[in-house]
Design a protein around this motif. Structure first.
Motif, PDB file in Angstrom:
ATOM      1  N   THR A 159       0.870  -1.169   0.000  1.00 57.90           N
ATOM      2  CA  THR A 159       0.000   0.000   0.000  1.00 57.90           C
ATOM      3  C   THR A 159       0.905   1.217   0.000  1.00 57.90           C
ATOM      4  N   ALA A 160       0.730   2.077  -1.001  1.00 57.19           N
ATOM      5  CA  ALA A 160       1.650   3.191  -1.213  1.00 57.19           C
ATOM      6  C   ALA A 160       1.040   4.499  -0.737  1.00 57.19           C
TER       7      ALA A 160
ATOM      8  N   ILE B 136       6.123   6.195  -0.407  1.00 58.30           N
ATOM      9  CA  ILE B 136       6.372   5.237   0.672  1.00 58.30           C
ATOM     10  C   ILE B 136       5.600   3.961   0.356  1.00 58.30           C
ATOM     11  N   TYR B 137       6.292   2.827   0.368  1.00 52.14           N
ATOM     12  CA  TYR B 137       5.674   1.526   0.137  1.00 52.14           C
ATOM     13  C   TYR B 137       5.685   0.753   1.450  1.00 52.14           C
ATOM     14  N   LEU B 138       4.501   0.459   1.985  1.00 52.54           N
ATOM     15  CA  LEU B 138       4.360  -0.343   3.193  1.00 52.54           C
ATOM     16  C   LEU B 138       3.772  -1.692   2.812  1.00 52.54           C
ATOM     17  N   PRO B 139       4.372  -2.791   3.236  1.00 50.34           N
ATOM     18  CA  PRO B 139       3.847  -4.111   2.849  1.00 50.34           C
ATOM     19  C   PRO B 139       2.457  -4.360   3.420  1.00 50.34           C
ATOM     20  N   VAL B 140       1.628  -4.984   2.602  1.00 43.54           N
ATOM     21  CA  VAL B 140       0.275  -5.321   3.055  1.00 43.54           C
ATOM     22  C   VAL B 140       0.373  -6.374   4.150  1.00 43.54           C
ATOM     23  N   TYR B 141      -0.320  -6.124   5.259  1.00 38.97           N
ATOM     24  CA  TYR B 141      -0.270  -7.031   6.404  1.00 38.97           C
ATOM     25  C   TYR B 141      -1.280  -8.157   6.207  1.00 38.97           C
ATOM     26  N   THR B 142      -0.821  -9.377   6.366  1.00 39.52           N
ATOM     27  CA  THR B 142      -1.682 -10.555   6.151  1.00 39.52           C
ATOM     28  C   THR B 142      -1.801 -11.395   7.408  1.00 39.52           C
ATOM     29  N   GLY B 143      -1.651 -10.778   8.576  1.00 35.66           N
ATOM     30  CA  GLY B 143      -1.750 -11.527   9.819  1.00 35.66           C
ATOM     31  C   GLY B 143      -3.180 -11.912  10.147  1.00 35.66           C
TER      32      GLY B 143
END
Length: 805
Positions: free
Chosen positions: A589-590, A654-661
């Protein structure tokens, strides 16, 4: 330095003077015994004379052949060792069992002024400890080595070994480490097997220094120039070995008749810095000179084939171009350095560089192709590696047919990249260590200031004459605490409270603040994409990231403009299409923050994330804003990139990794309002803090909340109070303390009080401490804290109930 000399003669002379009286007494005694036993005076006299004669012969033999042994008490003569050491390129020192320096070479005194005794040769504690370990190992094992010691501009290898007849001394040898040099490589090339192969191919080669004297040559040149393949012409003037006839042709001076004219190719080996421009004469520095016979008085094509054969053998990246700039030949080393793929044949040198540098390269080739033979350098960015400038060396050549320019390229991209990475890592590590130390000491001071302000505010009400002044002191202290958090942020040591969240929610929360910060001249535009994946980060820290980027954008638009904030999804397939080497493939998600301001110059763009780097005027910026952003993003597992078009604005993505928890589908929702139990409480608290000012304010704050407070200065005193017989309901302790630190004290306290609640307080970051504290069920309170924060932390650690409204 002064040295004692041994006096070997003293080892023999005393015994010679004592032996004669003893032998005389022995002879008289023996003669008396014979006279007493035999009663014959002549027999006794003869026996005594025989003993004296034998003794005289022994003394005479000892005088002719003196013993070479030394007295055990004689002092060694170190002058021979010093003379031998001064003749070598290493520095030596000798120390005895007590660590006293007993001998050292003159070179040792030059490298280490004042002749300090090893291992204390410098003021660097780490180096002193390393050399101390070498000394201990050498005394134990006989020898020890330490490599890579840095002393000024020198890099030394240190070797220590026991020496002496009884091995009562340590011999220290400091040997300089030779740095790789292109001149050394060429010297080995010419005098080795490669030089012999060049000679067999009919190519004479010699290396000369900047003064024009020969430093090395292959066998073919030695044979033709001096008549012997083993001749020593090192140091001779190269020009004296050559002659030029009236037609301008070049010959060897020794071959006056019948010699063939020669073709000379000059390869600069070292760039000479010139204050007036990039060009420098070919005679300014060391050069490799290649000479070949010119068959029939001038076959340019044949000569060129000789040169191409030679260039293909050399380990340097070399190519040739004609007067129009067309590439005629490249060797394998040049192809690797320029990124030329197998089978690819570039037409011009400009095809190998980025578009912005093509005109400069073409112009330089044309200049060197005409006029006098010159050489120089130009910094270019290669097509396959546009981020790393590299030096392209050019030299004009004549008499080689179509060839007019020699190009040299060194493949130093990996070396440059490694240097930058090491420099950046070293810089960040040093700043991180500085930030940690500053944060700890600074936060102790701020804790005391803020705490005393809170205590004074309890005795004043709004409207009192002192109330506003105290409030101002507290406000400035909180600003100082924010600066400390910035230091911890860019060193990635700040305490994060990650939550599962949506970026549009964070942008919405901070929008009202941005409207006030940006002013009337800057318009804020916010757009959000669809199907955004959740991210896991600290919402407060992300808000700080957005605010910092927005403030920088505002400052870049002094005449006003537009600030655009976008959020959008970046699936893995799009990441692969971007072919971004730094950004791993995955779903992101940017967040893009862009402005319409002045833009960032290319030479500054690579430095903007460095700590303390700022382009603002003195007093208008600390240089911590973007470095703080960088640290927060990296600590959150994301990536940030800067893009700029000079004069048209800049963008930060800014690129934040998508959280898959497990909780990814249900982002964190603000909990229902609840009312905690009152901060007033009862019980006994043991407070362990080495800083008097922090301990005093914490004791007063907890006492005002109704607790009984026992205090201790360090861990050892804290254990004494704990075992004093009084029941302790809560242990509050600093982490870093002298003598015994907080974790060590708690570990021992848990042995006798396994259920004792513990609250750690420290100026260091919580994540940093939890990695080194292996203790379960402990709470943490970061410094600086207010009186109310301390009371709430103590209440929570003691397990006060929650009262819902």
């Amino acid at each position: 330095m002064g040295l004692k000399r041994g006096e070997e003669a003293w080892a023999v002379a005393p015994r010679s003077r004592l032996a004669l009286p003893l032998l005389l007494a022995a002879a008289l005694t023996s003669a008396g015994l014979v006279l007493y036993a035999a009663g014959s005076l002549p027999l006794a006299a003869g026996f005594g004379a025989t003993i004296l004669t034998a003794a005289a012969l022994m003394v005479w033999y000892r005088h002719l052949f003196p013993a070479a042994e030394l007295s055990p008490d004689a002092t060694p003569d170190w002058t021979v060792a010093r003379a031998a050491a001064d003749a070598s390129s290493m520095a030596i020192a000798v120390t005895d069992r007590t660590g006293r320096l007993v001998c050292a070479s003159d070179l040792y005194g030059e490298w280490f002024p004042g002749y300090p005794a090893p291992p204390g040769v410098t003021a660097d504690p780490a180096l002193t400890e390393a050399l101390s370990a070498v000394a201990r190992s050498a005394w134990r094992d006989g020898e020890a080595v330490h490599e890579g010691m840095v002393q000024g501009a020198l890099r030394l290898d240190v070797d220590a070994a026991r020496t002496g007849r009884t091995e009562d001394y340590l011999l220290w040898r400091f040997t300089p480490v030779r740095q790789p040099s292109a001149l050394d490589d060429v010297h080995r090339f010419l005098t080795g097997e490669a030089g012999r192969q060049l000679g067999e191919a009919g190519i004479m080669a010699a290396m000369i220094g900047g003064e024009g004297r020969i430093r090395a040559a292959n066998g073919a040149f030695l044979l033709r120039a001096a008549g012997r393949i083993d001749a020593n012409i090192t140091g001779r003037d190269f020009a004296a070995q050559m002659r030029v006839d009236d037609k301008g042709r070049l010959f060897l001076a020794r071959e006056e008749q019948g010699g063939l004219p020669l073709r000379l190719l000059q390869v600069p080996l070292k760039r000479a810095a010139q204050p007036n421009g990039m060009q420098s004469s070919a005679q300014d520095g060391p050069m490799l000179l290649l000479l070949i016979d010119e068959p029939g008085g001038g076959g340019g094509t044949s000569a060129l084939s000789y040169i191409e054969t030679l260039l293909s053998l050399l380990p340097f990246g070399l190519a040739m171009a004609d007067r129009d700039g067309r590439i005629l030949f490249v060797n394998n080393a040049f192809a690797r350095a320029a990124g030329i793929k197998p089978g690819e044949k570039p037409s011009y040198p400009g095809d190998l560089v980025v578009r912005e540098d093509q005109a400069a390269v073409a112009d330089a080739v044309r200049r060197f192709a005409v006029g006098p033979q010159m050489s120089g350098d130009i910094a270019v960015r290669m097509r396959d590696n546009p981020d790393d400038p590299i030096a392209l060396s050019l030299a004009g050549v004549r008499g080689l047919g179509e060839a007019a320019v020699l190009l040299s390229l060194k493949d130093n991209s990996e070396e440059s990249k490694l240097k930058r990475q090491v420099a950046q890592a070293t810089k960040m590590q040093a700043i991180g260590q500085l930030a940690g130390g500053v944060a700890h000491d600074f936060n102790n001071i701020l804790t005391a200031i803020i705490g005393h302000c809170d205590l004074m505010l309890m005795r004043h009400t709004p409207g009192d004459s002192d109330y506003d002044d105290i409030q101002q002191v507290k406000s400035n202290s909180n600003r100082a605490a924010g600066l400390t958090r910035q230091l911890l942020a860019f060193s990635r040591q700040q305490t994060l409270r990650p939550q599962t969240l949506q970026l549009p929610d964070i942008v919405a929360d901070v929008s009202n603040l941005l409207n006030r910060l940006l002013g009337e001249n800057v318009r804020l535009e916010v757009t959000h994409g669809r199907n955004l994946g959740p991210v896991r980060a600290d919402p407060g820290q992300l808000e700080q990231v957005i605010v910092n980027l927005a403030v920088n954008a505002r400052d870049a638009m002094p005449e006003g403009g537009t600030l655009n904030i976008q959020t959008y999804a970046v699936p893995a397939i799009k990441v692969r299409e971007m072919r971004q080497q730094i950004l791993p493939a995955g779903d992101y998600t940017a967040l893009r923050v862009s402005d319409t301001g002045l833009g960032i110059p290319p030479d500054i763009l690579a430095k903007i994330f460095e700590p303390f780097f700022t382009t603002k005027e003195l007093g208008k910026g600390t240089g911590l804003g973007l470095s703080t952003v960088y640290g927060i993003v990296k600590q959150s597992g994301g990536y940030i990139f800067a893009e700029s078009d000079l004069g048209r604005g800049a963008s930060f993505v800014i690129y934040l990794p998508v959280y898959t928890g497990a909780d990814a589908e249900a982002p964190a929702v603000a909990p229902a309002p609840s009312r905690r139990a009152e901060t007033w409480g009862t019980g006994t608290i043991l407070l362990v803090e080495d800083e008097d000012m922090v301990r005093a304010v914490a004791e007063r704050a907890l006492t005002r909340q109704g607790y009984k407070v026992l205090t201790a200065n360090d861990g050892e005193q804290g254990l004494e109070v704990l075992h004093g017989g009084e029941a302790i309901d809560l242990l509050i302790s600093d982490v870093v303390m002298p003598n015994m630190d907080g974790p060590s004290m708690v570990a021992k306290a848990r042995q006798t009080h396994p259920d004792l609640p513990v609250l750690f307080m420290s100026g260091y970051a919580e994540e940093q401490l939890r990695k080194s504290i292996d203790i379960a069920n402990v709470a943490f309170l970061p410094k600086p804290f207010s009186v109310s924060q301390l009371a709430e932390a103590a209440r929570d650690a003691m397990g006060a109930p929650v009262v819902a409204e």
